[in-house]
Design a protein around this motif. Structure first.
Motif, PDB file in Angstrom:
ATOM      1  N   VAL A  37     -10.677 -29.376  14.834  1.00 58.73           N
ATOM      2  CA  VAL A  37      -9.624 -28.903  14.441  1.00 58.73           C
ATOM      3  C   VAL A  37      -9.850 -27.890  13.365  1.00 58.73           C
ATOM      4  CG1 VAL A  37      -7.398 -29.764  13.458  1.00 58.73           C
ATOM      5  CG2 VAL A  37      -8.539 -31.061  15.353  1.00 58.73           C
ATOM      6  N   LYS A  38      -8.917 -27.028  13.327  1.00 60.07           N
ATOM      7  CA  LYS A  38      -8.950 -25.787  12.192  1.00 60.07           C
ATOM      8  C   LYS A  38      -7.806 -26.087  11.206  1.00 60.07           C
ATOM      9  CE  LYS A  38     -11.298 -22.773  15.502  1.00 60.07           C
ATOM     10  NZ  LYS A  38     -10.992 -21.665  16.468  1.00 60.07           N
ATOM     11  N   ASP A  39      -7.925 -25.515   9.941  1.00 60.04           N
ATOM     12  CA  ASP A  39      -6.918 -25.635   9.170  1.00 60.04           C
ATOM     13  C   ASP A  39      -5.634 -25.053   9.513  1.00 60.04           C
ATOM     14  OD1 ASP A  39      -8.348 -27.295   7.445  1.00 60.04           O
ATOM     15  OD2 ASP A  39      -9.293 -25.709   6.154  1.00 60.04           O
ATOM     16  N   ALA A  40      -5.839 -23.806  10.393  1.00 60.81           N
ATOM     17  CA  ALA A  40      -4.830 -22.908  10.603  1.00 60.81           C
ATOM     18  C   ALA A  40      -3.814 -23.957  11.496  1.00 60.81           C
ATOM     19  CB  ALA A  40      -5.115 -21.916  11.497  1.00 60.81           C
ATOM     20  N   GLU A  41      -4.607 -24.653  12.414  1.00 54.48           N
ATOM     21  CA  GLU A  41      -3.789 -25.832  13.374  1.00 54.48           C
ATOM     22  C   GLU A  41      -2.866 -26.749  12.605  1.00 54.48           C
ATOM     23  OE1 GLU A  41      -6.084 -25.999  17.317  1.00 54.48           O
ATOM     24  OE2 GLU A  41      -7.178 -26.534  15.795  1.00 54.48           O
TER      25      GLU A  41
ATOM     26  N   PRO B 186      -3.168 -36.890  11.148  1.00 55.39           N
ATOM     27  CA  PRO B 186      -3.444 -35.897  10.331  1.00 55.39           C
ATOM     28  C   PRO B 186      -5.169 -35.823  10.083  1.00 55.39           C
ATOM     29  CG  PRO B 186      -2.160 -37.085   8.835  1.00 55.39           C
ATOM     30  CD  PRO B 186      -2.263 -37.755  10.338  1.00 55.39           C
ATOM     31  N   SER B 187      -5.641 -37.226  10.185  1.00 58.06           N
ATOM     32  CA  SER B 187      -7.132 -37.274   9.858  1.00 58.06           C
ATOM     33  C   SER B 187      -8.070 -36.766  11.402  1.00 58.06           C
ATOM     34  CB  SER B 187      -7.505 -38.633   9.658  1.00 58.06           C
ATOM     35  OG  SER B 187      -7.238 -39.461  10.591  1.00 58.06           O
ATOM     36  N   VAL B 188      -7.554 -36.508  12.141  1.00 58.77           N
ATOM     37  CA  VAL B 188      -8.244 -36.043  13.638  1.00 58.77           C
ATOM     38  C   VAL B 188      -8.903 -34.914  13.207  1.00 58.77           C
ATOM     39  CG1 VAL B 188      -8.097 -35.180  15.956  1.00 58.77           C
ATOM     40  CG2 VAL B 188      -6.546 -37.217  15.147  1.00 58.77           C
ATOM     41  N   ARG B 189     -10.223 -35.084  13.485  1.00 62.88           N
ATOM     42  CA  ARG B 189     -11.311 -33.725  13.278  1.00 62.88           C
ATOM     43  C   ARG B 189     -11.617 -32.865  14.658  1.00 62.88           C
ATOM     44  NH1 ARG B 189     -13.965 -34.711   8.085  1.00 62.88           N
ATOM     45  NH2 ARG B 189     -15.792 -33.431   8.833  1.00 62.88           N
ATOM     46  N   PHE B 190     -11.617 -33.747  15.686  1.00 60.76           N
ATOM     47  CA  PHE B 190     -11.671 -33.073  16.994  1.00 60.76           C
ATOM     48  C   PHE B 190     -10.910 -33.607  17.763  1.00 60.76           C
ATOM     49  CE2 PHE B 190     -15.973 -32.617  15.012  1.00 60.76           C
ATOM     50  CZ  PHE B 190     -16.541 -31.662  15.818  1.00 60.76           C
TER      51      PHE B 190
ATOM     52  N   ASN C 158       2.932 -27.667  22.531  1.00 59.99           N
ATOM     53  CA  ASN C 158       2.855 -27.934  21.294  1.00 59.99           C
ATOM     54  C   ASN C 158       2.178 -29.275  21.119  1.00 59.99           C
ATOM     55  OD1 ASN C 158       4.292 -25.774  20.315  1.00 59.99           O
ATOM     56  ND2 ASN C 158       6.323 -26.903  20.399  1.00 59.99           N
ATOM     57  N   TYR C 159       1.906 -29.995  22.053  1.00 61.24           N
ATOM     58  CA  TYR C 159       1.074 -31.396  21.866  1.00 61.24           C
ATOM     59  C   TYR C 159      -0.003 -31.531  21.149  1.00 61.24           C
ATOM     60  CZ  TYR C 159      -3.422 -31.948  23.946  1.00 61.24           C
ATOM     61  OH  TYR C 159      -4.907 -31.942  24.208  1.00 61.24           O
ATOM     62  N   ARG C 160      -0.996 -30.663  20.991  1.00 57.09           N
ATOM     63  CA  ARG C 160      -2.024 -30.619  20.080  1.00 57.09           C
ATOM     64  C   ARG C 160      -1.507 -30.385  18.572  1.00 57.09           C
ATOM     65  NH1 ARG C 160      -7.519 -29.304  20.115  1.00 57.09           N
ATOM     66  NH2 ARG C 160      -8.321 -28.672  18.534  1.00 57.09           N
ATOM     67  N   TYR C 161      -0.167 -29.826  18.373  1.00 58.72           N
ATOM     68  CA  TYR C 161       0.142 -29.753  16.931  1.00 58.72           C
ATOM     69  C   TYR C 161       0.850 -30.930  16.483  1.00 58.72           C
ATOM     70  CZ  TYR C 161      -0.656 -24.757  17.367  1.00 58.72           C
ATOM     71  OH  TYR C 161      -1.205 -23.362  17.619  1.00 58.72           O
TER      72      TYR C 161
END
Length: 70
Positions: free
Chosen positions: A38-42, A28-32, A18-21
């Motif tokens: 980073v996708k909205d689903a993630e 929360p502002s991370v884009r890559f 779960n580290y990416r989550y």
């Protein structure tokens, strides 16, 4: 509660899946992340797993960073 030594390794190992989550929840502002967009689903999954800053889930409450060393 802070984890040290072996306890931190056990918690850290459990968080690998779960580290990416967790990163998305903490930043929360991370884009890559890991060279992937980073996708909205993630982001939604991160919120589902860890809750919000105001109302963290039990999982979020168990995750602590190790103490920093000077």
């Amino acid at each position: 509660m802070a984890y040290y030594g072996k306890e931190w390794q056990e918690v850290n190992t459990g968080m690998k899946q779960n580290y990416r989550y967790w990163v998305l929840w903490r930043c929360p502002s991370v884009r890559f992340l890991d060279y992937q967009k980073v996708k909205d689903a993630e982001r939604n999954k991160a919120k589902e797993l860890f809750g919000t800053v105001e109302e963290p889930t039990e999982l979020a409450s168990t995750v602590r960073l190790p103490p920093s060393t000077p």
